[in-house]
Design a protein around this motif. Sequence first.
Motif, PDB file in Angstrom:
ATOM      1  N   LEU A 143       3.646   5.858  -5.622  1.00 53.11           N
ATOM      2  CA  LEU A 143       3.563   5.878  -7.087  1.00 53.11           C
ATOM      3  C   LEU A 143       2.297   6.569  -7.592  1.00 53.11           C
ATOM      4  O   LEU A 143       2.025   6.555  -8.787  1.00 53.11           O
ATOM      5  CB  LEU A 143       3.621   4.448  -7.633  1.00 53.11           C
ATOM      6  N   GLY A 144       1.501   7.132  -6.687  1.00 52.04           N
ATOM      7  CA  GLY A 144       0.363   7.956  -7.109  1.00 52.04           C
ATOM      8  C   GLY A 144      -1.002   7.333  -6.968  1.00 52.04           C
ATOM      9  O   GLY A 144      -1.988   7.894  -7.465  1.00 52.04           O
ATOM     10  N   ALA A 145      -1.113   6.184  -6.314  1.00 45.77           N
ATOM     11  CA  ALA A 145      -2.431   5.550  -6.150  1.00 45.77           C
ATOM     12  C   ALA A 145      -3.345   6.430  -5.288  1.00 45.77           C
ATOM     13  O   ALA A 145      -2.905   7.002  -4.295  1.00 45.77           O
ATOM     14  CB  ALA A 145      -2.284   4.175  -5.505  1.00 45.77           C
ATOM     15  N   SER A 146      -4.600   6.555  -5.701  1.00 46.94           N
ATOM     16  CA  SER A 146      -5.566   7.379  -4.963  1.00 46.94           C
ATOM     17  C   SER A 146      -6.232   6.565  -3.866  1.00 46.94           C
ATOM     18  O   SER A 146      -6.057   5.340  -3.763  1.00 46.94           O
ATOM     19  CB  SER A 146      -6.634   7.902  -5.923  1.00 46.94           C
ATOM     20  N   LEU A 147      -7.054   7.263  -3.040  1.00 45.22           N
ATOM     21  CA  LEU A 147      -7.821   6.587  -1.984  1.00 45.22           C
ATOM     22  C   LEU A 147      -8.745   5.534  -2.578  1.00 45.22           C
ATOM     23  O   LEU A 147      -8.876   4.426  -2.049  1.00 45.22           O
ATOM     24  CB  LEU A 147      -8.624   7.636  -1.209  1.00 45.22           C
ATOM     25  N   GLY A 148      -9.372   5.877  -3.711  1.00 45.39           N
ATOM     26  CA  GLY A 148     -10.274   4.934  -4.361  1.00 45.39           C
ATOM     27  C   GLY A 148      -9.544   3.698  -4.853  1.00 45.39           C
ATOM     28  O   GLY A 148     -10.068   2.582  -4.772  1.00 45.39           O
ATOM     29  N   ASN A 149      -8.318   3.895  -5.365  1.00 44.65           N
ATOM     30  CA  ASN A 149      -7.533   2.746  -5.838  1.00 44.65           C
ATOM     31  C   ASN A 149      -7.227   1.788  -4.686  1.00 44.65           C
ATOM     32  O   ASN A 149      -7.344   0.563  -4.832  1.00 44.65           O
ATOM     33  CB  ASN A 149      -6.224   3.212  -6.464  1.00 44.65           C
ATOM     34  N   ILE A 150      -6.804   2.346  -3.552  1.00 40.55           N
ATOM     35  CA  ILE A 150      -6.467   1.507  -2.395  1.00 40.55           C
ATOM     36  C   ILE A 150      -7.704   0.800  -1.856  1.00 40.55           C
ATOM     37  O   ILE A 150      -7.676  -0.388  -1.508  1.00 40.55           O
ATOM     38  CB  ILE A 150      -5.810   2.358  -1.286  1.00 40.55           C
ATOM     39  N   ILE A 158       0.838  -1.202   0.000  1.00 42.75           N
ATOM     40  CA  ILE A 158       0.000   0.000   0.000  1.00 42.75           C
ATOM     41  C   ILE A 158       0.871   1.249   0.000  1.00 42.75           C
ATOM     42  O   ILE A 158       0.601   2.233  -0.705  1.00 42.75           O
ATOM     43  CB  ILE A 158      -0.949  -0.022   1.226  1.00 42.75           C
ATOM     44  N   GLY A 159       1.959   1.238   0.804  1.00 46.70           N
ATOM     45  CA  GLY A 159       2.866   2.391   0.834  1.00 46.70           C
ATOM     46  C   GLY A 159       3.488   2.660  -0.515  1.00 46.70           C
ATOM     47  O   GLY A 159       3.579   3.814  -0.972  1.00 46.70           O
ATOM     48  N   ILE A 160       3.958   1.619  -1.207  1.00 52.28           N
ATOM     49  CA  ILE A 160       4.570   1.789  -2.528  1.00 52.28           C
ATOM     50  C   ILE A 160       3.560   2.331  -3.517  1.00 52.28           C
ATOM     51  O   ILE A 160       3.859   3.233  -4.320  1.00 52.28           O
ATOM     52  CB  ILE A 160       5.155   0.445  -3.014  1.00 52.28           C
ATOM     53  N   ALA A 186      -5.355   3.336   3.748  1.00 50.90           N
ATOM     54  CA  ALA A 186      -5.032   4.167   2.588  1.00 50.90           C
ATOM     55  C   ALA A 186      -4.566   5.557   2.997  1.00 50.90           C
ATOM     56  O   ALA A 186      -3.772   6.193   2.286  1.00 50.90           O
ATOM     57  CB  ALA A 186      -6.256   4.262   1.680  1.00 50.90           C
ATOM     58  N   LEU A 187      -5.052   6.051   4.139  1.00 49.74           N
ATOM     59  CA  LEU A 187      -4.678   7.391   4.596  1.00 49.74           C
ATOM     60  C   LEU A 187      -3.388   7.403   5.413  1.00 49.74           C
ATOM     61  O   LEU A 187      -2.887   8.473   5.767  1.00 49.74           O
ATOM     62  CB  LEU A 187      -5.817   7.989   5.438  1.00 49.74           C
TER      63      LEU A 187
END
Length: 810
Positions: free
Chosen positions: A724-731, A718-720, A799-800
Motif C-alpha cells: 500500500l506504499g509504506a516507506s522504509l521509515g514508516n516500517i 508489513i507486507g500489506i 522492511a526490505l
Amino acid sequence: MIRNYLKIAWRNLKKNQVFSFINIFGLSLGLACFVLIALYVSDELRYDRHHEFADRIYRVDSDIRMGGTDLSLSVTSDPMGETLKAEFPQVLEYVRIYNNTGAKLIRRGSEFIQEEQVAHADSTLFDLFTLPVIAGQGSHALNAPNTVVISESAASRYFGSPQAAVGQVLETNDPGDGNYQVTAVFEDIPEQSHFHFDFFFSMQNVSYNWGNYGSHNFHTYLLLAEGADPADFPEKFEQIIVEYLSPLLRDFMDTDLESFRQSGNRIEYSLMPLTDIHLQSDRSFELEPNGNIQNVYIFGLAALFVLVIACVNFMNLSTARSAGRAREVGIRKTLGSRKPALVGQFLTESTLLAALALALALGLCALAMPWFNDLSGKSLVISDLWRPGYLLFLLLLPFVVGILAGLYPAFFLAAFNPVRVLKGGGATGNAESRFRNALVVFQFAVSIILIIGTLVIYNQLEFIRNMRIGFDKEQVVVVETDGIPGSSRETFKNEAAELAGVHAATFGGYLPVANSSRGDTTFSMDPVMTEDNVFNMQIWRSDFDYIPTLGMELLQGRNFSREFGTDSTALIINERAAKILGVDNPVGEQLYTQSPDMSEPLIFTIIGVVRDFNFESLRQNVGPLAIRLGRNDWVTAFRVDPQGLESTLAQIEARYREVAPGMPFTYTFLDESFDQMYRQEQRMGQVALSFAVLAILIACLGLFGLVTYVAEQRTREIGIRKVLGASLGNILGLLSRDFLKLVLIAFVIGSPVAWWAMHSWLEDFAYRVPIGAWIFLATGGAALGIALLTVAFKAVRAALANPVKSLRTE
C-alpha cells in the motif's frame, strides 16, 4: 521421564537456534560475571579468618578531638595492651606491632636490599596470630633484643631455605648494633590478611619514650577470653582514661577530664574485630591500604544485576515464543498431560539451557581471569572454583538460575487453554505483553543506572586529577636515600641538584601523598595550655628548599632562610591553621607546645603562611599543618625536566652509587604515588564501565530477540503496508515506536535511582564534583541510540523483504 524431558528440551533448543543462542550467550555473560564476582567477594570476606582465634582478636583504635581537629587512628599508646591485660581478666594476651621505622636495608651478599615489609613486634606475636613456624620455635623467638623472625620467602631469598636460616645473622642499616639473629621462620602470610610482613624484629630494639599514655604509635591487638563481650570495654577504657590520661591532662594543660570534655575535646578508645579491619577500617596509619565494604556491595550488586538482566532475557524470549509452543501445549494437554508435567518439562528446558550457559561461562571466566585480576587487584585462579565449597556452588547454580529464570514462563505456558489454542485462538494476551514490557523496562533501567554510575565515577576521577591541590606533583622524582650514610646525604642532594636536568631538590621525608611520614603535635597560642586554647596540628620537618621544589605558594611572610639563625624555631603554617588561630596576619605570632620531657614549653614563631595543599586523600578536608626545619633526609625529591628524563635519572643514580656503593637505588614519581591513593576509585570506574557494557549488550540481545519475534508475528502486516506504499521509515517507526517508549520509561525510573546512589558515593569525598544534568542527557541519548540501532538492524531487514514473500508466509 527425566530422560524424555531432556530429549524434548534438546530438540527444542536445536529447532530454535537463534533464540537458543541469544538465551545461552546472554545467560553465559551474566553467569561469568556472577562467578567472577562471587570469587572476588568470597576472597574479600575471608580476610584474617585463617587465624585460630580470629573471632576473639580485636585491635584497639583511638579517636581524638582537640581544638576542633579530629584524629581517627588505628594505633594507640605503648602501655595500653599491658595495662588492659594486667587490670582486666577478659584480656588473655596482647601483642604490639610497630612499623614507624619504615623500610630497612638488609645485606645480601655484597649488596643491601631494601625491604619494605618490615615491623617490630612483641614476643607474643605467635600467641595471637596463626603464623605457622616451619623452622625454629615461635613461642619465644622475639624475647631477646636483636632477634628477628622471617617469612619462608625471605628465608629462601637470603639463606636458600628456611632450615638454613635459623641461627644466621641478618645485617641491617639500623644505627648501633644492626645485626639480628634469625630465631624462627614462619609460612608466608596468606594474601587474605590486613598485613604482610616478611620480617618481625624484636620490639626491644625500638628506641622509644616508653610508658607514655599520650603518644599513639603502636598497633595493639588483644586476645579476649572465650565468652568475653566487647561491649563491656567502653567502661574499661573509661577507667584507663580516668586513671592514666587525667594526670597527663593536668600536667599538660592544667585541666581536669570533665573540663576538657566540656570544651568539646575528647579521647576515646574502641575495639575493632580483626575480621572487620580489611573491609570496614579506613583510619590513619593502617598497616596496609584496606579494602572497602562499599566496593564489595557495588561489585556484588552489579554482578547480580547483570545476571538478573540475563534471566529477564530468558523470561522475555520464552513468553514471546509462547505462540509457537501453544499448539504443542494444547495437543499434550488433550492427550492427558497434566500441568505439573508440563511445568517440569519447561523447567527442564530452562535448566538445560542454564547448564550449557554455565559451561560457556566457565570458559569465559578462564579467558577473563587475567583481566579481572588486574582490574580488582587480586591473584585469583580459575582452579579456585574446584574447591569443595565452590564446586557445590557451581553444581547448584544452573538449577537455581534455571528454575528462577524459567519458573514464570513454565507456569505461563502450562496454563494455556487447549480448546482455545487448538481452535486457533490466541495463546497470549495483553497481560503477557505488559509483563514483557515491564521486563524490558527493568533491563534498560538497570543499564541506565550503570551508565550514569560510570560517568559520575570517571567525572570524579577527572576532577581529582585536575583539581588544584596546592602543590605541583608533576615531574617530581622521589629517591629513597636511607641507604646513604647520614653525613653524605646533603652532598648527594646538592651534587644531584646541579645536574642539567634537575631544577630543584629537597629532602622529602614528609610528602603530601599516602605512606609518607606523618606526625601531629598539640599547640596553643598561650604559654599555659588549657582545654580551651589547644589544638592538634600536623608538624612536618623540612629543609630550606622544600616549598619551592614542590611548587607550593606562600601567601604571607617568607620561606625558611639560611640567613636567619632563628629559623630553627620558626614555623610556616597553612591557611587552615591560620583560620584556627583566628588572626588575619599570623606572621610573627608565637605558638607553644610541650617539650618531650614535659619540663617546659617550646616556643615557635610563625614566619609564613602557605596556601592549603591536600596532604591526605581528597576524601578528607585539609587539616591544620605546620612546617619546621628539621631532619627528613631519608627521602630526597627532585624536580626534573621531562626532556631527557632517562638520562637525568641515570646521572642521579650515578651520584647515588658514588656515596652509597652496594646500596639499592629506588625511586618513584610523586604523581604516581598521588594516583595510587585513588586506585580503588579507578578500579570501581573500570568495573562500572565493564558491567555497564555487559548490561547493555545483554539487554540489546534480548531486545533483538523480541524485535525478531515481533517482526515474525507481523510479517503479513508489513507486507500489506509495503504494497500500500509504506516507506522504509514508516516500517521502521512501526516496529521501533513501542520499544523506544519503554526505554524512555526506563530512563525516567533509572535516573533518580542512579542519582541517589552516586550522591551517596560522592559523600565520601570532601571535594567532589556535582552531578551535572549533562550526565543524564548523555545517558538518555546513548540508551535511546543503542536501542534504536538494535531495533533498526532487524526492522530494516523486515522492511526490505519482498512483500510477495511476506504475504506468502501466511
